[in-house]
Enzyme design. Structure first.
Site, mmCIF file in Angstrom:
data_model
loop_
_atom_site.group_PDB
_atom_site.id
_atom_site.type_symbol
_atom_site.label_atom_id
_atom_site.label_comp_id
_atom_site.label_asym_id
_atom_site.label_seq_id
_atom_site.Cartn_x
_atom_site.Cartn_y
_atom_site.Cartn_z
ATOM 1 N N GLN A 1 -35.607 7.862 -13.092
ATOM 2 C CA GLN A 1 -34.846 7.017 -14.013
ATOM 3 C C GLN A 1 -34.073 7.889 -15.009
ATOM 4 O OE1 GLN A 1 -34.637 3.539 -13.911
ATOM 5 N NE2 GLN A 1 -33.032 3.870 -15.417
ATOM 6 N N ASP B 1 -31.273 6.502 -4.616
ATOM 7 C CA ASP B 1 -30.158 6.337 -5.563
ATOM 8 C C ASP B 1 -28.847 6.832 -4.954
ATOM 9 O OD1 ASP B 1 -30.600 4.995 -7.945
ATOM 10 O OD2 ASP B 1 -31.475 6.731 -8.960
ATOM 11 N N LYS C 1 -37.336 -3.096 -11.515
ATOM 12 C CA LYS C 1 -37.492 -2.535 -10.178
ATOM 13 C C LYS C 1 -38.884 -2.833 -9.616
ATOM 14 C CE LYS C 1 -34.014 0.923 -11.197
ATOM 15 N NZ LYS C 1 -33.713 2.166 -11.888
#
Length: 284
Positions: free
Chosen positions: A97, A120, A53
């Site tokens: 995460q 997300d 990322k």
């Protein structure tokens, strides 16, 4: 006749090029999109994903803030970090995460992310907006799957789609996206009876169960579009999907590879969501 491979690498590159152009437009308005990623602990796979990322952000011109926290971080400490990022106007996207250490409740953490920074797409607010057909930040993997499906030129409208897997991250939002695009959707899971027969009727088959080779060739309808979300480590140590690729590719019309498929698209859609979050902040 073998299936046509849906090239996730090329599609992801196209999306990131579009994001770069959008970032440059925002720069003219004095805004630089910023993504904050929180990594708790030292899970090796998570560390690899976070590093990817960071590279994607650099490639797209997006500023990245990486907060690496020790494995013994408490839930309250993590929520404190989130609160500070939520209040920071220079941060447009926040991503925690997963998985998180056992002492932290992921649902409470996800719910603490402001919906407009939830790149997300996992917060209850964004999931609810997706289900009710309202504008929202869409979960990255299902969004990537839909983009891959549309790249074939096949419209989901009126097609019979089967999603194997009912997770909050992939299965449920994937079903909602397909419904929003006028497909007729069946969601299968571990308690589904006659699963193989249902899969064999699907014109669009999305496999997201996390089990190597779970979808066998005889479960694929001739000419179907097969989207393989699974990323597993096979007995030979190599990455493989939820679909037994070689026999499935002999029957499908289009199929995604693993690696080189959905995983790359997920990362590209995260960049797209971060850009969108920055654009929404400018419009607000």
């Amino acid at each position: 006749m073998a299936a046509q491979i849906i090239d996730g690498k090329a599609l992801a590159a196209d999306i990131k090029a579009q994001v770069r152009a959008g970032v440059q437009q925002l720069a003219a308005a004095g805004v630089r999109p910023c993504l904050a990623v929180l990594l708790v602990g030292d899970d090796p796979a998570s560390a690899v994903y976070v590093a990817g990322k960071e590279r994607d952000c650099a490639e797209c011109g997006i500023q990245s803030r990486m907060l690496r926290l020790p494995a013994d971080t408490t839930q309250q400490q993590l929520l404190g970090h989130l609160a500070r990022l939520a209040a920071d106007d220079e941060v447009h996207g926040i991503l925690v995460q997963l998985p998180l250490p056992a002492q932290i409740d992921p649902q409470q953490v996800i719910a603490a992310i402001p919906p407009h920074k939830d790149v997300d797409g996992f917060t209850p607010a964004n999931m609810g907006r997706l289900l009710t057909g309202q504008p929202c930040l869409v979960p990255c993997t299902p969004a990537g799957c839909l983009a891959m499906l549309k790249s074939t030129g096949l419209s989901p409208a009126g097609r019979r789609a089967v999603v194997v897997g009912r997770s909050n991250i992939v299965g449920k939002p994937m079903a909602a996206l397909l419904l929003a695009n006028d497909a007729t959707v069946t969601v299968c899971h571990s308690k589904t009876q006659g699963l193989a027969g249902l899969c064999a009727e699907a014109e669009i088959l999305v496999a997201a169960v996390g089990r190597p080779g779970f979808i066998t060739g005889d479960m694929v309808r001739p000419g179907a579009v097969v989207i393989d979300v699974g990323i597993n480590r096979g007995q030979n140590g190599k990455l493989c999907g939820d679909v037994d690729f070689a026999p499935a590719a002999q029957k499908a019309g289009f199929i995604t590879p693993v690696p080189g498929g959905v995983g790359l698209m997920t990362r590209a859609m995260l960049m797209q969501n971060t850009l969108r979050a920055a654009q929404m902040a400018l419009e607000a």
